[in-house]
Write a protein that holds these residues in place. Sequence first.
Motif, short mmCIF file in Angstrom:
data_model
loop_
_atom_site.label_atom_id
_atom_site.label_comp_id
_atom_site.label_asym_id
_atom_site.label_seq_id
_atom_site.Cartn_x
_atom_site.Cartn_y
_atom_site.Cartn_z
N LYS A 1 18.65 3.54 -3.58
CA LYS A 1 18.99 2.10 -3.54
C LYS A 1 20.49 1.91 -3.31
CE LYS A 1 15.31 -0.04 -6.10
NZ LYS A 1 14.97 -1.19 -6.87
N ILE A 2 21.28 2.71 -4.00
CA ILE A 2 22.73 2.61 -3.85
C ILE A 2 23.13 2.99 -2.42
CG2 ILE A 2 24.92 3.66 -4.57
CD1 ILE A 2 23.64 3.80 -7.44
N LYS A 3 22.56 4.07 -1.92
CA LYS A 3 22.86 4.52 -0.56
C LYS A 3 22.44 3.47 0.48
CE LYS A 3 22.06 8.25 2.69
NZ LYS A 3 21.33 9.47 2.98
N GLN A 4 21.29 2.83 0.28
CA GLN A 4 20.80 1.81 1.22
C GLN A 4 21.72 0.60 1.26
OE1 GLN A 4 16.75 1.10 0.02
NE2 GLN A 4 16.00 2.92 1.08
N SER A 5 22.51 0.42 0.21
CA SER A 5 23.48 -0.69 0.20
C SER A 5 24.75 -0.30 0.95
CB SER A 5 23.83 -1.07 -1.25
OG SER A 5 22.72 -1.63 -1.88
N PHE B 1 22.99 -2.28 -15.21
CA PHE B 1 22.65 -1.50 -14.03
C PHE B 1 22.03 -2.40 -12.97
CE2 PHE B 1 20.47 1.46 -11.27
CZ PHE B 1 21.44 2.44 -11.11
N ARG B 2 21.17 -3.32 -13.39
CA ARG B 2 20.60 -4.28 -12.45
C ARG B 2 21.70 -5.15 -11.84
NH1 ARG B 2 16.97 -5.07 -16.69
NH2 ARG B 2 17.71 -7.20 -16.94
N ARG B 3 22.68 -5.55 -12.66
CA ARG B 3 23.81 -6.33 -12.15
C ARG B 3 24.62 -5.52 -11.14
NH1 ARG B 3 27.41 -7.47 -16.49
NH2 ARG B 3 28.73 -8.34 -14.87
N LEU B 4 24.80 -4.23 -11.41
CA LEU B 4 25.50 -3.36 -10.47
C LEU B 4 24.79 -3.34 -9.13
CD1 LEU B 4 27.58 -0.76 -10.04
CD2 LEU B 4 25.42 0.44 -10.29
N LEU B 5 23.48 -3.13 -9.15
CA LEU B 5 22.72 -3.11 -7.90
C LEU B 5 22.82 -4.43 -7.14
CD1 LEU B 5 19.49 -1.17 -8.99
CD2 LEU B 5 21.43 -0.30 -7.65
#
Length: 117
Positions: free
Chosen positions: A86-90, A50-54
């Motif tokens: 966090k996903i949205k901010q990306s 999950f950290r790698r995904l982010l």
Amino acid sequence: REATVMQDGGAWFFRNSELVRWKAHELSAKVIIEFSDHGKPSDPVKRSDFRRLLQYISENKVDYVIVPHMGMISQTPERFLEMAEKIKQSGVELVSTRGQEADELAHLFARKYKILG
């Protein structure tokens, strides 16, 4: 359009993979990388994939993160909101193969906090 995938890697991996690819096709997106956290802690911060995904979505052009269900993000409302933000901010849209309406957790949070889509 490009999509990344987060899966649990358990017994449903191949079925979920099929559903995720169908959802990507529906979105006219190509799956470019898959992440899997089979048997990992429920806290997303403690899950290496999950950290790698982010990290991946912060460094690469990705349109969607597709998950079999929103519970893949987190089992707790507080962590779900934090990770979804966090996903949205990306600049990435978080999508469930179940669809926003059918995925109760996502629907509830999306309405209350207006964070998805």
